[in-house]
Write an enzyme that holds these catalytic residues in place. Structure first.
Site, PDB file in Angstrom:
ATOM      1  CB  THR A 161       0.822   6.059  10.423  1.00 28.03           C
ATOM      2  OG1 THR A 161       0.200   7.769  10.740  1.00 28.03           O
ATOM      3  CG2 THR A 161       0.049   5.239   9.855  1.00 28.03           C
ATOM      4  N   GLY A 162       2.670   5.129  12.986  1.00 34.13           N
ATOM      5  CA  GLY A 162       3.703   3.495  13.531  1.00 34.13           C
ATOM      6  C   GLY A 162       2.797   2.918  14.997  1.00 34.13           C
ATOM      7  N   GLY A 182       7.096   4.525   8.120  1.00 31.59           N
ATOM      8  CA  GLY A 182       6.232   6.709   7.969  1.00 31.59           C
ATOM      9  C   GLY A 182       6.103   6.651   8.839  1.00 31.59           C
ATOM     10  CB  SER A 183       4.279   9.969  10.557  1.00 37.04           C
ATOM     11  OG  SER A 183       3.052   9.280  10.859  1.00 37.04           O
ATOM     12  CD  GLU A 237      12.799   1.497   9.253  1.00 39.99           C
ATOM     13  OE1 GLU A 237      13.000   2.646   9.482  1.00 39.99           O
ATOM     14  OE2 GLU A 237      14.013   0.343   9.031  1.00 39.99           O
ATOM     15  CD  GLU A 282       9.964  12.983  11.022  1.00 38.40           C
ATOM     16  OE1 GLU A 282       8.863  12.653  11.287  1.00 38.40           O
ATOM     17  OE2 GLU A 282      10.720  12.720  10.351  1.00 38.40           O
ATOM     18  CE  LYS A 286      -2.292   3.094   2.254  1.00 38.31           C
ATOM     19  NZ  LYS A 286      -1.636   4.505   1.460  1.00 38.31           N
ATOM     20  CB  CYS A 292      12.864   8.356   8.066  1.00 46.18           C
ATOM     21  SG  CYS A 292      14.023   7.547   6.495  1.00 46.18           S
TER      22      CYS A 292
HETATM   23  P1  NAD Z   1       2.490   8.709   7.439  1.00 42.21           P
HETATM   24  O1  NAD Z   1       2.282   8.055   8.367  1.00 42.21           O
HETATM   25  O2  NAD Z   1       1.577   9.705   6.929  1.00 42.21           O
HETATM   26  O3  NAD Z   1       1.773   7.542   6.070  1.00 42.21           O
HETATM   27  C1  NAD Z   1       2.322   6.365   5.825  1.00 42.21           C
HETATM   28  C2  NAD Z   1       1.643   5.631   5.131  1.00 42.21           C
HETATM   29  O4  NAD Z   1       0.906   4.765   5.766  1.00 42.21           O
HETATM   30  C3  NAD Z   1       0.263   6.496   3.657  1.00 42.21           C
HETATM   31  O5  NAD Z   1       0.808   5.056   2.779  1.00 42.21           O
HETATM   32  C4  NAD Z   1      -0.368   5.955   4.596  1.00 42.21           C
HETATM   33  O6  NAD Z   1      -1.638   6.017   3.647  1.00 42.21           O
HETATM   34  C5  NAD Z   1      -0.625   5.466   5.690  1.00 42.21           C
HETATM   35  N1  NAD Z   1      -1.746   5.260   6.311  1.00 42.21           N
HETATM   36  C6  NAD Z   1      -2.155   5.814   7.170  1.00 42.21           C
HETATM   37  N2  NAD Z   1      -2.752   6.210   8.124  1.00 42.21           N
HETATM   38  C7  NAD Z   1      -3.191   4.102   8.231  1.00 42.21           C
HETATM   39  C8  NAD Z   1      -3.722   3.779   9.223  1.00 42.21           C
HETATM   40  N3  NAD Z   1      -4.928   4.534  10.294  1.00 42.21           N
HETATM   41  N4  NAD Z   1      -3.447   2.495   8.908  1.00 42.21           N
HETATM   42  C9  NAD Z   1      -2.200   2.099   7.824  1.00 42.21           C
HETATM   43  N5  NAD Z   1      -1.521   3.087   7.337  1.00 42.21           N
HETATM   44  C10 NAD Z   1      -2.237   4.185   7.316  1.00 42.21           C
HETATM   45  O7  NAD Z   1       3.291   9.657   6.858  1.00 42.21           O
HETATM   46  P2  NAD Z   1       4.277  10.107   5.242  1.00 42.21           P
HETATM   47  O8  NAD Z   1       3.854  11.382   5.856  1.00 42.21           O
HETATM   48  O9  NAD Z   1       4.138   9.271   4.395  1.00 42.21           O
HETATM   49  O10 NAD Z   1       5.932  10.127   5.649  1.00 42.21           O
HETATM   50  C11 NAD Z   1       6.461  10.261   6.833  1.00 42.21           C
HETATM   51  C12 NAD Z   1       7.450  10.386   7.913  1.00 42.21           C
HETATM   52  O11 NAD Z   1       7.544   8.892   7.273  1.00 42.21           O
HETATM   53  C13 NAD Z   1       7.995  11.178   8.493  1.00 42.21           C
HETATM   54  O12 NAD Z   1       7.287  10.669   9.606  1.00 42.21           O
HETATM   55  C14 NAD Z   1       9.030   9.879   8.419  1.00 42.21           C
HETATM   56  O13 NAD Z   1      10.309  10.287   9.426  1.00 42.21           O
HETATM   57  C15 NAD Z   1       8.990   8.528   8.315  1.00 42.21           C
HETATM   58  N6  NAD Z   1       9.384   8.086   7.150  1.00 42.21           N
HETATM   59  C16 NAD Z   1      10.186   7.086   8.220  1.00 42.21           C
HETATM   60  C17 NAD Z   1      11.969   5.921   7.858  1.00 42.21           C
HETATM   61  C18 NAD Z   1      12.151   4.997   8.282  1.00 42.21           C
HETATM   62  O14 NAD Z   1      13.300   4.094   7.490  1.00 42.21           O
HETATM   63  N7  NAD Z   1      11.622   5.276   9.150  1.00 42.21           N
HETATM   64  C19 NAD Z   1      12.157   6.093   6.146  1.00 42.21           C
HETATM   65  C20 NAD Z   1      10.890   6.645   5.666  1.00 42.21           C
HETATM   66  C21 NAD Z   1       9.870   8.228   6.209  1.00 42.21           C
END
Ligand code: NAD
Length: 498
Positions: free
Chosen positions: A240-241, A236-237, A259, A395, A184, A294
């Site tokens: 959301t994590g 992701g963030s 991550e 962040e 996804k 990130c």
């Molecule tokens: P986000 O958390 O908003 O979204 C990431 C993904 O999660 C998207 O595909 C989104 O549609 C999905 N999502 C949202 N709500 C969800 C839910 N309830 N259940 C399941 N999936 C859901 O993050 P973003 O804005 O796309 O990315 C930026 C963030 O990602 C930053 O915080 C960044 O630090 C982090 N990031 C971390 C790494 C790492 O390796 N540690 C790498 C890249 C980005």
């Protein structure tokens, strides 16, 4: 043809999801608009998947699993090499799609495609390395060994900032371990993932890789709570994590790896090579990704003896960065991914400008977003290292860097560790003793000494504290997609019962 007209041609396709090897629309026909960050205009649409689509994708992945699991590891490796070949053959098109869809500069995205190919090949090359162990047994005629078996269907959720690279590289380890995948991508940057899905469908059996696009709240939630998805991996963030960790536990036991985000410190000690440290701070902030990385070292702590000179040189280097059309070869910095992200960056710049403790050193408020979401690389200097400005705590995930002075080793380590995050850290010093001490004292999963930003192939990447759970990009990632089975065999019953 202008770059933007050319852009329209690249993305002017009938974008469909990939389920069971077929290109499909959302079951209810719904679509989401795709907005170009460089123009603010709608350029195409993608399917707005829903729970039914996720269920179909999971069914397809479950159906493909027995065959894929039985495919020999060597053959899985060979097929993954073919996926890497296909990505390499379409490298320029994929980089352009991401430049248009995500807004980062084309030069950086070409590098992302190369990294994606390298990472897929890295895991393809590990196909025969998923090894078990034999364990000493008490008696003759007995044998105890372990094997690593795939989970089944892996739900892989990825963010917007490296669309193609994450879509390709983050499915390689689960596939090599023998799992099938439902991917996804971010709703903001799904095009290259759909393209990767098509390339996979040409090479891999139907259902081995499925791509479902749509909103996180619908597609993401269903995928990460689905009872037939025992393994969830999320990038992701933090917000959301945390949600995924909670929701994943709602119906079945799942292994979840995360991550997540960072607010990473870069420390410049008095004996650092100043030129190298300034260049490292600029590179570490990932301005060339509009700060949307990130691992960005967005808090720079400089020893007071270097403070004035460091800031002067940093301002010159940051002001040199060219902000412009992501498709232009001359752009160092492109556009921020969405209007919401642009507004967020603008808000933090306003907070800095309104704060008497902050001094603007480079950049400033972004231009009018009516013609694209272009934010300027911006640096604020804070004299008080302990202050609680949101610029130092949050962040931002935009091109805004904060710099602070320090006098004392213990104090800077405690400032660097003060946040509940711990993804990366960067240390600049010519003293091995200082470097080793700081490596030990800093709470981070990935530490550079006299470098920043680089990922070393095979080196485990991941965070401590709220920055994540698990390690990726190395052999640990491969093992994380398999579960151990222990086997005890006893044949020579008579020999030891006697
Ligand atoms: P986000 O958390 O908003 O979204 C990431 C993904 O999660 C998207 O595909 C989104 O549609 C999905 N999502 C949202 N709500 C969800 C839910 N309830 N259940 C399941 N999936 C859901 O993050 P973003 O804005 O796309 O990315 C930026 C963030 O990602 C930053 O915080 C960044 O630090 C982090 N990031 C971390 C790494 C790492 O390796 N540690 C790498 C890249 C980005």
């Amino acid at each position: 043809m202008t770059a933007q007209a050319d852009a329209a041609v690249v993305v002017d396709r009938d974008w469909r999801m990939i389920i069971g090897g077929r290109r499909v629309s959302a079951s209810d026909g719904a679509v989401l608009d795709v907005v170009s960050p460089a123009t603010g205009k709608v350029i195409t649409t993608i399917p707005a998947g829903n729970s039914t689509d996720v269920d179909r994708a999971v069914d397809a992945a479950r159906g493909a699993f027995p065959g894929w699991q039985k495919t020999s590891a060597a053959d899985r490796g060979r097929l993954l090499h073919q996926v890497a070949d296909a990505i390499g053959e379409h490298a320029e098109e994929l980089a352009r799609i991401d430049a248009i869809d995500n807004g980062s500069p084309i030069s950086m995205l070409r590098n992302d495609v190369r990294l994606a190919v390298d990472q897929v090949r890295y895991f393809a090359g590990l196909a025969l390395e998923l090894r078990g162990q034999s364990i000493p047994v008490p008696h003759q005629g007995e044998l105890n060994y372990t094997v690593h078996e795939p989970f089944g269907v892996v739900g892989r959720v990825v963010p917007f900032n490296h669309p193609l690279m994450f879509a390709a590289a983050k499915i390689a380890a689960p596939l090599i371990a023998g799992n099938t995948v439902v991917l996804k991508p971010s709703e903001h940057t799904s095009l290259s993932a759909l393209y990767i899905g098509e390339l996979c469908a040409r090479v891999l059996p139907p259902g081995v890789v499925n791509v479902v696009t749509g909103l996180g709240a619908t597609v993401g939630t269903r995928l990460t709570t689905h009872p037939d998805v025992p393994r969830v991996a999320f990038t992701g963030s933090v917000e959301t994590g945390l949600l995924i960790q909670r929701q994943a536990a709602s119906g079945s036991v799942k292994v979840v790896t995360l991550e997540l985000g960072g607010k990473n410190p870069l420390l410049v000690f008095p004996d650092a090579d100043l030129d190298a440290a300034v260049a490292g701070a600029v590179r570490g902030m990932n301005f060339t990704w509009q700060g949307q990385s990130c691992g960005s070292t967005s808090r720079v702590y400089v020893h007071r003896s270097l403070w004035t000179e460091f800031l002067a040189r940093l301002a010159v280097d940051v002001d040199k960065l060219q902000v412009g059309d992501p498709l232009s070869e001359d752009s160092d910095v492109g556009a921020v991914v969405t209007r919401a992200q642009f507004d967020r960056v603008a808000r933090y710049v306003d907070i800095g400008l309104a704060d008497p403790r902050a001094r603007l050193v480079a950049g400033g408020p972004p231009a009018d977003p009516a013609h694209g979401f272009f934010a300027r690389p911006t640096v604020f200097a804070f004299e008080d290292g302990a202050c609680d400005s949101p610029l130092l705590l949050d962040e931002i995930f935009g091109p805004v860097l904060s710099v602070l002075p320090f006098d004392d080793y213990r104090d800077v380590i405690s400032q660097a560790n003060r946040l509940p995050l711990g993804l990366t850290a960067s240390i600049w010093t010519s003293s091995l003793q200082t470097a080793l001490q700081a490596v030990q004292d800093l709470e981070a999963g990935y530490v550079w000494v006299n470098d920043s930003s680089r990922h070393i192939p095979g080196a485990p990447f991941g965070g401590v504290k709220n920055s994540g759970l698990g390690r990726e990009e190395g052999v640990e990632e491969l093992y994380s997609y398999a579960q151990q089975k222990n086997v005890f065999i006893r044949f020579d019953r008579g020999a030891h019962s006697a």
